[in-house]
Design an enzyme around this catalytic site. Structure first.
Site, PDB file in Angstrom:
ATOM      1  N   HIS B 120       0.878  -1.166   0.000  1.00  0.00           N
ATOM      2  CA  HIS B 120       0.000   0.000   0.000  1.00  0.00           C
ATOM      3  C   HIS B 120       0.922   1.224   0.000  1.00  0.00           C
ATOM      4  CE1 HIS B 120      -2.815   2.940   1.702  1.00  0.00           C
ATOM      5  NE2 HIS B 120      -3.797   2.094   1.460  1.00  0.00           N
ATOM      6  N   ASP B 197       3.390  -4.104   8.248  1.00  0.00           N
ATOM      7  CA  ASP B 197       2.112  -3.403   8.173  1.00  0.00           C
ATOM      8  C   ASP B 197       1.011  -4.452   8.332  1.00  0.00           C
ATOM      9  OD1 ASP B 197      -0.331  -2.497   7.224  1.00  0.00           O
ATOM     10  OD2 ASP B 197       0.432  -1.798   5.299  1.00  0.00           O
ATOM     11  N   GLN B 200      -4.302  -5.025   7.357  1.00  0.00           N
ATOM     12  CA  GLN B 200      -5.295  -5.965   6.818  1.00  0.00           C
ATOM     13  C   GLN B 200      -5.324  -7.281   7.594  1.00  0.00           C
ATOM     14  OE1 GLN B 200      -7.549  -5.248   4.624  1.00  0.00           O
ATOM     15  NE2 GLN B 200      -6.746  -3.246   4.050  1.00  0.00           N
ATOM     16  N   LYS B 223     -10.181  -0.787  10.868  1.00  0.00           N
ATOM     17  CA  LYS B 223     -10.266  -1.970  10.020  1.00  0.00           C
ATOM     18  C   LYS B 223     -10.655  -3.208  10.831  1.00  0.00           C
ATOM     19  CE  LYS B 223      -7.125  -0.448   6.395  1.00  0.00           C
ATOM     20  NZ  LYS B 223      -8.046   0.204   5.461  1.00  0.00           N
ATOM     21  N   CYS B 361      -4.739   2.315  -3.715  1.00  0.00           N
ATOM     22  CA  CYS B 361      -3.530   2.914  -3.135  1.00  0.00           C
ATOM     23  C   CYS B 361      -2.340   1.976  -3.271  1.00  0.00           C
ATOM     24  CB  CYS B 361      -3.743   3.283  -1.671  1.00  0.00           C
ATOM     25  SG  CYS B 361      -5.019   4.504  -1.442  1.00  0.00           S
TER      26      CYS B 361
END
Lengths: 141, 403
Positions: B120, B197, B200, B223, B361
Protein backbone atom coordinates in the site's frame (compact mmCIF):
# COMPACT_ATOMS: atom_id res chain seq x y z
CA UNK A 1 -27.24 29.02 -33.03
CA UNK A 2 -28.91 27.08 -30.21
CA UNK A 3 -28.36 28.63 -26.83
CA UNK A 4 -26.98 26.73 -23.91
CA UNK A 5 -30.48 26.81 -22.42
CA UNK A 6 -32.01 25.15 -25.53
CA UNK A 7 -29.48 22.37 -25.41
CA UNK A 8 -30.05 21.80 -21.70
CA UNK A 9 -33.80 21.51 -22.33
CA UNK A 10 -33.18 18.94 -25.06
CA UNK A 11 -31.11 16.77 -22.75
CA UNK A 12 -33.53 17.07 -19.85
CA UNK A 13 -36.37 16.02 -22.14
CA UNK A 14 -34.34 13.14 -23.54
CA UNK A 15 -33.67 11.82 -20.04
CA UNK A 16 -37.26 12.32 -18.89
CA UNK A 17 -38.28 9.25 -20.90
CA UNK A 18 -36.34 6.90 -18.65
CA UNK A 19 -38.34 5.41 -15.78
CA UNK A 20 -35.55 3.45 -14.19
CA UNK A 21 -31.84 3.71 -13.65
CA UNK A 22 -31.04 0.86 -16.01
CA UNK A 23 -32.46 2.61 -19.04
CA UNK A 24 -30.74 5.81 -18.00
CA UNK A 25 -27.34 4.18 -17.65
CA UNK A 26 -27.77 2.14 -20.82
CA UNK A 27 -28.35 5.43 -22.60
CA UNK A 28 -25.38 7.07 -20.88
CA UNK A 29 -23.17 4.16 -21.93
CA UNK A 30 -24.35 4.36 -25.53
CA UNK A 31 -23.57 8.10 -25.51
CA UNK A 32 -20.12 7.16 -24.26
CA UNK A 33 -19.67 4.68 -27.05
CA UNK A 34 -20.82 7.20 -29.66
CA UNK A 35 -18.58 10.01 -28.42
CA UNK A 36 -16.11 10.90 -31.13
CA UNK A 37 -12.65 9.47 -30.52
CA UNK A 38 -10.09 12.05 -29.56
CA UNK A 39 -7.22 12.62 -32.00
CA UNK A 40 -4.30 10.67 -30.49
CA UNK A 41 -1.98 13.70 -30.84
CA UNK A 42 -4.27 15.59 -28.47
CA UNK A 43 -4.14 12.87 -25.84
CA UNK A 44 -1.09 14.44 -24.27
CA UNK A 45 -0.13 14.45 -20.63
CA UNK A 46 -0.74 18.22 -20.74
CA UNK A 47 -4.34 17.57 -21.68
CA UNK A 48 -4.73 14.81 -19.14
CA UNK A 49 -6.75 15.25 -15.97
CA UNK A 50 -5.79 12.56 -13.52
CA UNK A 51 -8.64 11.18 -11.49
CA UNK A 52 -8.11 8.52 -8.88
CA UNK A 53 -10.72 6.29 -10.57
CA UNK A 54 -10.75 7.23 -14.24
CA UNK A 55 -8.63 9.44 -16.47
CA UNK A 56 -9.93 12.32 -18.57
CA UNK A 57 -8.32 14.16 -21.47
CA UNK A 58 -9.57 17.57 -22.55
CA UNK A 59 -8.45 19.69 -25.48
CA UNK A 60 -9.86 23.09 -26.45
CA UNK A 61 -9.39 25.26 -29.51
CA UNK A 62 -10.63 28.73 -30.26
CA UNK A 63 -12.24 29.20 -33.68
CA UNK A 64 -13.84 32.51 -34.60
CA UNK A 65 -15.78 33.41 -31.48
CA UNK A 66 -16.37 29.94 -30.16
CA UNK A 67 -14.55 27.16 -28.37
CA UNK A 68 -14.35 23.64 -29.77
CA UNK A 69 -13.72 20.96 -27.19
CA UNK A 70 -12.52 17.43 -27.57
CA UNK A 71 -12.44 15.05 -24.64
CA UNK A 72 -12.02 11.42 -23.77
CA UNK A 73 -11.84 9.02 -20.85
CA UNK A 74 -10.76 5.45 -20.24
CA UNK A 75 -14.10 4.65 -18.53
CA UNK A 76 -17.25 4.40 -20.61
CA UNK A 77 -19.64 6.00 -18.10
CA UNK A 78 -17.23 8.91 -17.73
CA UNK A 79 -17.19 9.15 -21.55
CA UNK A 80 -20.99 9.28 -21.50
CA UNK A 81 -20.87 12.12 -18.99
CA UNK A 82 -18.30 13.89 -21.19
CA UNK A 83 -20.63 13.55 -24.17
CA UNK A 84 -23.39 15.30 -22.20
CA UNK A 85 -21.16 18.07 -20.85
CA UNK A 86 -19.64 18.82 -24.25
CA UNK A 87 -23.00 18.78 -26.03
CA UNK A 88 -24.02 21.83 -24.02
CA UNK A 89 -20.83 23.89 -24.29
CA UNK A 90 -19.58 22.83 -27.72
CA UNK A 91 -19.10 25.86 -30.00
CA UNK A 92 -20.36 28.38 -27.46
CA UNK A 93 -18.61 31.70 -26.83
CA UNK A 94 -15.85 31.98 -24.23
CA UNK A 95 -17.99 34.44 -22.26
CA UNK A 96 -20.86 32.00 -21.89
CA UNK A 97 -18.59 29.09 -21.06
CA UNK A 98 -16.59 31.03 -18.45
CA UNK A 99 -19.60 31.38 -16.17
CA UNK A 100 -21.51 28.23 -17.04
CA UNK A 101 -22.77 26.10 -14.13
CA UNK A 102 -23.75 22.71 -15.69
CA UNK A 103 -26.85 22.64 -13.49
CA UNK A 104 -28.76 20.43 -15.91
CA UNK A 105 -26.76 17.42 -14.69
CA UNK A 106 -28.63 17.65 -11.40
CA UNK A 107 -31.95 17.80 -13.21
CA UNK A 108 -31.26 14.52 -15.01
CA UNK A 109 -30.21 12.84 -11.77
CA UNK A 110 -26.55 12.29 -12.59
CA UNK A 111 -25.10 14.77 -10.16
CA UNK A 112 -23.19 12.10 -8.20
CA UNK A 113 -20.83 11.86 -11.16
CA UNK A 114 -19.78 15.44 -10.54
CA UNK A 115 -19.15 14.87 -6.84
CA UNK A 116 -15.51 15.31 -5.80
CA UNK A 117 -15.55 11.98 -3.94
CA UNK A 118 -16.06 10.14 -7.22
CA UNK A 119 -12.54 11.17 -8.23
CA UNK A 120 -13.32 10.36 -11.86
CA UNK A 121 -11.68 13.50 -13.27
CA UNK A 122 -14.99 15.13 -14.19
CA UNK A 123 -14.98 17.77 -11.46
CA UNK A 124 -11.59 18.98 -12.67
CA UNK A 125 -12.78 18.76 -16.26
CA UNK A 126 -15.72 21.07 -15.53
CA UNK A 127 -13.34 23.53 -13.87
CA UNK A 128 -10.97 23.26 -16.82
CA UNK A 129 -13.77 23.93 -19.33
CA UNK A 130 -14.60 27.16 -17.48
CA UNK A 131 -10.93 28.11 -17.30
CA UNK A 132 -10.67 27.76 -21.09
CA UNK A 133 -13.66 30.08 -21.30
CA UNK A 134 -11.87 32.64 -19.13
CA UNK A 135 -8.55 32.24 -20.93
CA UNK A 136 -10.06 32.65 -24.41
CA UNK A 137 -12.06 35.75 -23.51
CA UNK A 138 -10.68 38.79 -25.29
CA UNK A 139 -8.69 36.56 -27.63
CA UNK A 140 -11.64 36.16 -29.94
CA UNK A 141 -11.14 37.30 -33.50
CA UNK B 1 -21.72 -24.33 5.43
CA UNK B 2 -22.35 -23.12 8.95
CA UNK B 3 -22.04 -19.35 8.98
CA UNK B 4 -21.83 -16.56 11.52
CA UNK B 5 -24.90 -14.36 11.61
CA UNK B 6 -23.86 -10.95 12.94
CA UNK B 7 -25.77 -8.46 10.79
CA UNK B 8 -28.06 -7.49 13.69
CA UNK B 9 -25.05 -6.08 15.58
CA UNK B 10 -24.45 -3.50 12.82
CA UNK B 11 -27.20 -0.88 12.55
CA UNK B 12 -25.66 0.73 9.44
CA UNK B 13 -26.15 -2.43 7.39
CA UNK B 14 -29.92 -2.22 7.76
CA UNK B 15 -30.59 0.39 5.09
CA UNK B 16 -31.31 0.83 1.41
CA UNK B 17 -28.98 2.38 -1.13
CA UNK B 18 -30.58 3.53 -4.38
CA UNK B 19 -33.70 1.68 -3.29
CA UNK B 20 -31.89 -1.66 -2.84
CA UNK B 21 -30.73 -3.33 0.37
CA UNK B 22 -27.14 -2.32 1.12
CA UNK B 23 -24.57 -5.04 0.42
CA UNK B 24 -21.35 -3.79 1.94
CA UNK B 25 -18.32 -5.48 0.38
CA UNK B 26 -15.72 -2.82 1.13
CA UNK B 27 -14.59 -3.91 4.58
CA UNK B 28 -10.89 -3.84 3.69
CA UNK B 29 -11.29 -0.07 3.28
CA UNK B 30 -13.03 0.15 6.62
CA UNK B 31 -15.20 -2.19 8.63
CA UNK B 32 -18.59 -1.16 9.95
CA UNK B 33 -18.99 -0.70 13.71
CA UNK B 34 -21.11 -2.87 15.98
CA UNK B 35 -23.72 -1.16 18.16
CA UNK B 36 -21.63 -1.82 21.27
CA UNK B 37 -18.78 0.35 19.89
CA UNK B 38 -21.15 3.19 19.08
CA UNK B 39 -22.75 2.91 22.54
CA UNK B 40 -19.38 2.87 24.29
CA UNK B 41 -18.29 6.10 22.59
CA UNK B 42 -21.59 7.82 23.42
CA UNK B 43 -21.43 6.56 27.00
CA UNK B 44 -17.86 7.79 27.36
CA UNK B 45 -18.91 11.33 26.47
CA UNK B 46 -21.98 11.11 28.67
CA UNK B 47 -20.24 9.87 31.77
CA UNK B 48 -16.44 9.85 31.69
CA UNK B 49 -15.07 12.50 29.31
CA UNK B 50 -11.96 14.04 30.76
CA UNK B 51 -8.35 14.45 29.76
CA UNK B 52 -6.16 11.46 30.50
CA UNK B 53 -2.91 11.15 32.44
CA UNK B 54 -3.40 14.40 34.37
CA UNK B 55 -5.61 15.86 36.95
CA UNK B 56 -6.34 14.37 40.29
CA UNK B 57 -10.08 14.51 39.89
CA UNK B 58 -12.21 11.41 39.64
CA UNK B 59 -13.35 11.85 36.03
CA UNK B 60 -9.79 12.10 34.81
CA UNK B 61 -8.92 9.00 36.75
CA UNK B 62 -11.88 7.15 35.28
CA UNK B 63 -10.96 8.18 31.72
CA UNK B 64 -7.31 7.27 32.26
CA UNK B 65 -8.22 3.86 33.68
CA UNK B 66 -10.48 3.05 30.71
CA UNK B 67 -7.84 4.31 28.29
CA UNK B 68 -4.99 2.31 29.79
CA UNK B 69 -7.17 -0.78 30.10
CA UNK B 70 -7.37 -0.84 26.31
CA UNK B 71 -3.59 -0.65 26.00
CA UNK B 72 -3.40 -3.62 28.31
CA UNK B 73 -6.07 -5.53 26.34
CA UNK B 74 -4.26 -4.89 23.06
CA UNK B 75 -0.97 -5.94 24.62
CA UNK B 76 -2.51 -9.26 25.58
CA UNK B 77 -4.30 -9.63 22.27
CA UNK B 78 -1.10 -9.44 20.22
CA UNK B 79 0.98 -11.06 22.97
CA UNK B 80 3.42 -8.19 23.40
CA UNK B 81 5.91 -8.60 26.25
CA UNK B 82 5.12 -5.22 27.84
CA UNK B 83 2.24 -2.75 27.79
CA UNK B 84 4.65 0.10 27.14
CA UNK B 85 5.51 -1.50 23.81
CA UNK B 86 2.03 -0.52 22.58
CA UNK B 87 2.08 3.03 21.20
CA UNK B 88 -1.22 4.65 20.24
CA UNK B 89 -1.06 6.41 16.88
CA UNK B 90 -3.57 7.87 14.43
CA UNK B 91 -3.50 4.63 12.47
CA UNK B 92 -1.23 2.38 10.44
CA UNK B 93 -0.02 5.20 8.18
CA UNK B 94 0.92 7.26 11.22
CA UNK B 95 2.76 4.27 12.67
CA UNK B 96 4.84 3.80 9.50
CA UNK B 97 5.69 7.49 9.48
CA UNK B 98 6.68 7.42 13.15
CA UNK B 99 9.21 4.65 12.53
CA UNK B 100 10.44 5.94 9.15
CA UNK B 101 10.94 9.40 10.64
CA UNK B 102 12.75 7.98 13.65
CA UNK B 103 15.22 6.16 11.43
CA UNK B 104 16.37 9.43 9.86
CA UNK B 105 18.95 9.76 12.61
CA UNK B 106 19.93 6.08 12.48
CA UNK B 107 20.65 5.61 8.76
CA UNK B 108 23.69 6.55 6.71
CA UNK B 109 24.21 6.98 2.98
CA UNK B 110 24.74 3.54 1.45
CA UNK B 111 22.44 1.78 3.90
CA UNK B 112 19.61 -0.18 2.32
CA UNK B 113 15.87 -0.33 2.98
CA UNK B 114 14.02 -3.32 1.57
CA UNK B 115 10.35 -2.83 0.72
CA UNK B 116 8.08 -5.18 -1.22
CA UNK B 117 6.39 -4.45 -4.54
CA UNK B 118 3.12 -5.48 -2.95
CA UNK B 119 2.76 -2.47 -0.66
CA UNK B 120 0.00 0.00 0.00
CA UNK B 121 1.33 3.51 -0.65
CA UNK B 122 1.39 4.06 3.12
CA UNK B 123 4.12 1.45 3.53
CA UNK B 124 6.10 2.72 0.56
CA UNK B 125 6.08 6.51 0.44
CA UNK B 126 7.39 7.05 4.03
CA UNK B 127 10.36 4.78 3.19
CA UNK B 128 10.96 6.69 -0.05
CA UNK B 129 11.04 9.88 2.02
CA UNK B 130 13.45 8.27 4.49
CA UNK B 131 15.70 7.14 1.62
CA UNK B 132 15.74 10.66 0.18
CA UNK B 133 16.67 12.30 3.45
CA UNK B 134 19.22 9.72 4.62
CA UNK B 135 20.80 8.77 1.32
CA UNK B 136 19.85 5.15 1.88
CA UNK B 137 18.93 2.99 -1.09
CA UNK B 138 15.53 1.37 -1.66
CA UNK B 139 15.59 -2.28 -2.69
CA UNK B 140 12.46 -4.20 -3.66
CA UNK B 141 11.23 -7.74 -3.06
CA UNK B 142 9.58 -8.45 -6.42
CA UNK B 143 6.00 -9.59 -6.82
CA UNK B 144 5.25 -12.68 -8.90
CA UNK B 145 2.33 -12.88 -11.34
CA UNK B 146 0.42 -14.83 -8.66
CA UNK B 147 0.52 -11.82 -6.36
CA UNK B 148 3.00 -13.59 -4.06
CA UNK B 149 6.36 -12.16 -3.12
CA UNK B 150 9.36 -13.78 -4.76
CA UNK B 151 10.93 -14.98 -1.53
CA UNK B 152 13.36 -17.22 -3.42
CA UNK B 153 15.62 -14.24 -4.13
CA UNK B 154 15.32 -12.68 -0.67
CA UNK B 155 18.73 -13.90 0.45
CA UNK B 156 20.36 -12.19 -2.54
CA UNK B 157 18.75 -8.87 -1.54
CA UNK B 158 19.79 -9.02 2.10
CA UNK B 159 23.29 -8.01 3.19
CA UNK B 160 25.10 -6.19 5.97
CA UNK B 161 23.95 -2.82 4.59
CA UNK B 162 20.27 -3.80 4.94
CA UNK B 163 18.93 -1.81 7.88
CA UNK B 164 15.17 -2.10 7.45
CA UNK B 165 12.84 -4.62 5.84
CA UNK B 166 9.24 -3.39 5.51
CA UNK B 167 6.27 -5.27 4.07
CA UNK B 168 2.65 -6.05 4.76
CA UNK B 169 1.23 -9.11 6.47
CA UNK B 170 -1.75 -9.21 4.08
CA UNK B 171 -1.97 -7.25 0.81
CA UNK B 172 -4.93 -4.87 0.72
CA UNK B 173 -5.10 -5.01 -3.07
CA UNK B 174 -4.87 -8.76 -3.67
CA UNK B 175 -5.40 -10.43 -0.30
CA UNK B 176 -2.06 -12.26 -0.42
CA UNK B 177 -0.94 -13.48 3.01
CA UNK B 178 2.83 -13.06 3.11
CA UNK B 179 5.21 -15.56 4.76
CA UNK B 180 5.98 -13.15 7.56
CA UNK B 181 7.99 -15.47 9.79
CA UNK B 182 10.27 -16.56 6.97
CA UNK B 183 11.06 -12.98 5.92
CA UNK B 184 11.61 -11.90 9.51
CA UNK B 185 14.12 -14.62 10.30
CA UNK B 186 16.02 -13.98 7.04
CA UNK B 187 16.14 -10.24 7.79
CA UNK B 188 17.28 -10.82 11.36
CA UNK B 189 20.09 -13.02 10.10
CA UNK B 190 21.72 -9.87 8.65
CA UNK B 191 20.74 -7.74 11.64
CA UNK B 192 18.00 -5.75 9.87
CA UNK B 193 15.01 -4.29 11.67
CA UNK B 194 11.63 -5.57 10.42
CA UNK B 195 8.50 -3.45 10.10
CA UNK B 196 5.24 -5.25 9.30
CA UNK B 197 2.11 -3.40 8.17
CA UNK B 198 -0.63 -5.45 9.79
CA UNK B 199 -3.58 -3.23 8.83
CA UNK B 200 -5.30 -5.96 6.82
CA UNK B 201 -4.23 -8.81 9.10
CA UNK B 202 -5.73 -7.59 12.39
CA UNK B 203 -9.37 -8.23 11.43
CA UNK B 204 -8.71 -11.65 9.91
CA UNK B 205 -6.20 -13.58 11.99
CA UNK B 206 -4.65 -13.90 15.42
CA UNK B 207 -1.47 -11.84 15.77
CA UNK B 208 1.34 -12.97 18.03
CA UNK B 209 4.20 -10.48 17.86
CA UNK B 210 6.56 -12.44 20.11
CA UNK B 211 6.07 -15.61 18.14
CA UNK B 212 6.68 -13.70 14.89
CA UNK B 213 9.69 -12.05 16.55
CA UNK B 214 8.75 -8.89 14.63
CA UNK B 215 10.45 -5.59 15.57
CA UNK B 216 7.57 -3.28 14.62
CA UNK B 217 3.97 -4.16 13.84
CA UNK B 218 1.24 -1.66 12.96
CA UNK B 219 -2.55 -1.71 12.71
CA UNK B 220 -5.68 0.47 12.65
CA UNK B 221 -8.79 0.22 14.80
CA UNK B 222 -11.15 1.15 11.98
CA UNK B 223 -10.27 -1.97 10.02
CA UNK B 224 -11.19 -4.18 13.00
CA UNK B 225 -14.67 -2.87 13.88
CA UNK B 226 -13.34 0.08 15.92
CA UNK B 227 -13.42 3.84 15.33
CA UNK B 228 -11.29 5.67 12.76
CA UNK B 229 -8.37 7.91 13.65
CA UNK B 230 -6.77 5.50 16.10
CA UNK B 231 -4.23 2.75 15.61
CA UNK B 232 -1.22 1.20 17.19
CA UNK B 233 2.44 0.71 16.74
CA UNK B 234 3.90 -2.27 18.51
CA UNK B 235 7.66 -2.05 18.87
CA UNK B 236 10.18 -4.13 20.75
CA UNK B 237 11.28 -1.93 23.60
CA UNK B 238 14.94 -1.98 22.54
CA UNK B 239 13.93 -0.51 19.16
CA UNK B 240 11.48 2.00 20.64
CA UNK B 241 14.24 3.18 22.98
CA UNK B 242 16.58 3.72 20.02
CA UNK B 243 14.14 5.87 18.06
CA UNK B 244 13.97 9.59 18.90
CA UNK B 245 10.51 11.09 19.63
CA UNK B 246 8.39 11.75 16.54
CA UNK B 247 6.46 14.79 17.71
CA UNK B 248 7.04 17.18 20.58
CA UNK B 249 4.39 18.49 22.92
CA UNK B 250 2.54 17.74 26.10
CA UNK B 251 2.37 14.22 27.51
CA UNK B 252 5.69 13.18 25.93
CA UNK B 253 8.03 15.02 28.26
CA UNK B 254 9.66 14.37 31.61
CA UNK B 255 10.94 17.86 32.34
CA UNK B 256 10.76 21.02 30.26
CA UNK B 257 13.05 24.02 30.50
CA UNK B 258 13.00 26.93 28.10
CA UNK B 259 15.90 25.74 25.99
CA UNK B 260 15.67 21.98 26.32
CA UNK B 261 13.58 19.15 27.65
CA UNK B 262 13.95 15.58 28.70
CA UNK B 263 11.52 13.08 27.34
CA UNK B 264 9.10 10.76 29.01
CA UNK B 265 9.66 7.02 28.95
CA UNK B 266 7.71 4.54 26.85
CA UNK B 267 5.00 4.65 25.67
CA UNK B 268 4.45 8.37 26.35
CA UNK B 269 7.59 9.46 24.53
CA UNK B 270 5.68 8.78 21.29
CA UNK B 271 2.27 10.05 22.37
CA UNK B 272 2.52 13.84 22.25
CA UNK B 273 -0.66 15.79 22.85
CA UNK B 274 -4.10 14.77 24.06
CA UNK B 275 -4.78 11.41 22.44
CA UNK B 276 -7.90 10.22 20.66
CA UNK B 277 -9.44 9.07 23.93
CA UNK B 278 -12.87 8.06 22.66
CA UNK B 279 -11.13 6.27 19.80
CA UNK B 280 -9.09 4.17 22.19
CA UNK B 281 -12.07 3.42 24.40
CA UNK B 282 -14.24 2.57 21.39
CA UNK B 283 -11.45 0.32 20.14
CA UNK B 284 -11.52 -1.49 23.47
CA UNK B 285 -15.22 -2.23 22.93
CA UNK B 286 -14.52 -3.44 19.39
CA UNK B 287 -11.78 -5.75 20.61
CA UNK B 288 -14.07 -7.18 23.28
CA UNK B 289 -16.77 -7.74 20.64
CA UNK B 290 -14.27 -9.42 18.33
CA UNK B 291 -12.92 -11.65 21.06
CA UNK B 292 -16.48 -12.58 21.99
CA UNK B 293 -17.01 -13.96 18.47
CA UNK B 294 -13.51 -15.41 18.32
CA UNK B 295 -10.99 -14.53 15.60
CA UNK B 296 -10.72 -18.19 14.56
CA UNK B 297 -14.49 -18.34 13.97
CA UNK B 298 -14.32 -15.12 11.96
CA UNK B 299 -11.44 -16.45 9.87
CA UNK B 300 -13.29 -19.69 9.15
CA UNK B 301 -16.45 -17.78 8.21
CA UNK B 302 -14.55 -15.48 5.85
CA UNK B 303 -12.48 -18.28 4.31
CA UNK B 304 -15.64 -20.26 3.52
CA UNK B 305 -17.30 -17.19 1.98
CA UNK B 306 -14.18 -16.40 -0.02
CA UNK B 307 -14.18 -19.86 -1.60
CA UNK B 308 -17.93 -19.58 -2.24
CA UNK B 309 -17.60 -16.14 -3.89
CA UNK B 310 -14.59 -17.13 -5.95
CA UNK B 311 -16.42 -20.22 -7.16
CA UNK B 312 -19.42 -18.19 -8.34
CA UNK B 313 -17.21 -15.52 -9.92
CA UNK B 314 -15.18 -18.09 -11.83
CA UNK B 315 -18.37 -19.25 -13.55
CA UNK B 316 -18.75 -15.81 -15.14
CA UNK B 317 -16.76 -15.92 -18.39
CA UNK B 318 -15.76 -12.22 -18.45
CA UNK B 319 -14.19 -12.22 -14.99
CA UNK B 320 -10.40 -11.97 -14.79
CA UNK B 321 -8.87 -12.61 -11.35
CA UNK B 322 -5.85 -10.70 -10.10
CA UNK B 323 -3.89 -12.52 -7.44
CA UNK B 324 -3.90 -16.27 -7.14
CA UNK B 325 -1.64 -16.74 -4.13
CA UNK B 326 -2.08 -20.01 -2.27
CA UNK B 327 -2.63 -18.19 1.00
CA UNK B 328 -5.20 -15.41 0.67
CA UNK B 329 -7.54 -13.61 3.04
CA UNK B 330 -10.89 -11.85 2.75
CA UNK B 331 -10.22 -10.10 -0.57
CA UNK B 332 -10.98 -10.88 -4.21
CA UNK B 333 -9.58 -8.50 -6.82
CA UNK B 334 -10.88 -8.89 -10.34
CA UNK B 335 -11.65 -7.18 -13.61
CA UNK B 336 -14.31 -7.55 -16.29
CA UNK B 337 -12.96 -8.17 -19.77
CA UNK B 338 -13.32 -5.05 -21.90
CA UNK B 339 -14.62 -2.87 -19.06
CA UNK B 340 -13.10 -0.24 -16.83
CA UNK B 341 -13.37 -1.01 -13.08
CA UNK B 342 -14.94 2.42 -12.50
CA UNK B 343 -17.88 1.55 -14.75
CA UNK B 344 -18.41 -1.73 -12.94
CA UNK B 345 -18.35 0.03 -9.55
CA UNK B 346 -20.81 2.73 -10.61
CA UNK B 347 -23.35 0.22 -11.89
CA UNK B 348 -22.99 -2.04 -8.84
CA UNK B 349 -23.62 0.99 -6.62
CA UNK B 350 -26.89 1.57 -8.48
CA UNK B 351 -27.91 -1.85 -7.18
CA UNK B 352 -26.87 -1.16 -3.59
CA UNK B 353 -23.58 -3.05 -3.80
CA UNK B 354 -20.59 -1.25 -2.25
CA UNK B 355 -17.27 -2.41 -3.71
CA UNK B 356 -13.92 -0.71 -4.11
CA UNK B 357 -12.60 0.09 -7.56
CA UNK B 358 -9.34 1.61 -8.68
CA UNK B 359 -5.71 1.08 -7.75
CA UNK B 360 -6.42 0.58 -4.01
CA UNK B 361 -3.53 2.91 -3.14
CA UNK B 362 -1.18 0.32 -4.58
CA UNK B 363 -0.32 1.74 -7.98
CA UNK B 364 2.88 -0.26 -8.48
CA UNK B 365 0.86 -3.50 -8.33
CA UNK B 366 -1.57 -2.24 -10.98
CA UNK B 367 1.34 -1.10 -13.14
CA UNK B 368 2.84 -4.57 -13.01
CA UNK B 369 -0.48 -6.09 -14.15
CA UNK B 370 -0.71 -3.29 -16.79
CA UNK B 371 -4.23 -2.32 -15.69
CA UNK B 372 -5.74 0.95 -14.40
CA UNK B 373 -7.18 -0.85 -11.40
CA UNK B 374 -9.39 -3.68 -10.26
CA UNK B 375 -12.77 -4.23 -8.71
CA UNK B 376 -12.27 -5.47 -5.18
CA UNK B 377 -14.71 -7.17 -2.87
CA UNK B 378 -13.61 -7.59 0.71
CA UNK B 379 -15.31 -9.54 3.46
CA UNK B 380 -15.80 -9.21 7.18
CA UNK B 381 -17.40 -11.13 10.02
CA UNK B 382 -20.84 -9.68 9.16
CA UNK B 383 -20.71 -10.55 5.45
CA UNK B 384 -23.30 -13.19 4.59
CA UNK B 385 -23.84 -15.74 1.85
CA UNK B 386 -26.85 -13.64 0.80
CA UNK B 387 -24.54 -10.67 0.29
CA UNK B 388 -22.43 -12.71 -2.11
CA UNK B 389 -25.50 -14.00 -3.95
CA UNK B 390 -26.90 -10.47 -4.38
CA UNK B 391 -23.52 -9.25 -5.53
CA UNK B 392 -23.25 -11.99 -8.17
CA UNK B 393 -26.73 -11.23 -9.53
CA UNK B 394 -25.86 -7.52 -9.70
CA UNK B 395 -22.53 -8.21 -11.35
CA UNK B 396 -24.15 -10.30 -14.08
CA UNK B 397 -26.61 -7.47 -14.69
CA UNK B 398 -23.70 -5.00 -14.80
CA UNK B 399 -21.91 -7.02 -17.46
CA UNK B 400 -25.13 -7.17 -19.48
CA UNK B 401 -25.55 -3.38 -19.32
CA UNK B 402 -21.92 -2.71 -20.22
CA UNK B 403 -22.11 -4.93 -23.27
Amino acid sequence: METIGDREEDIIEEFSFFDDWMDKYTHLISLGKELEQMIPENKTSENQIKGCQSQVWLNAELTENSILFQADSDAIITRGMIALLLRVVQGQTPEKIASYDFNFIEKIGLTTHLSPSRANGLVSMVKQIRLYGVAFQGKTK
Amino acid sequence: MKQLNLKHDFPILDQKINGKPLVYLDSAATTQKPQVVIDTIVEYYKSSNSNVHRGVHSLSERATDSFEAVRSALCQYINAAHEYEIIFTKGTTDSVNLVAHGFRSLLNPGDEIIVSELEHHSNLVPWQMLAQVSGAKLVFIPMLESGELDISILDSLLNSRTKIVAFNHISNALGTVNPVKKIISAAHAVGACVFVDGAQAFPHMAINVQELDVDFYAGSAHKMYGPSGIGLLYGKSEWLEKLPPYQGGGEMIAEVKLKESTYAGLPHKFEAGTPNIEGVIGWGAALKWLEGIGIENIKKHEDDLLIYARGLLSEIPDVIFYGSAKDRAAVISFGIKGSHPYDVGVLLDQMGIAVRTGHHCAQPIMTSFKIPGTVRISLAAYTSKDDIDMFIVALKKTILILN
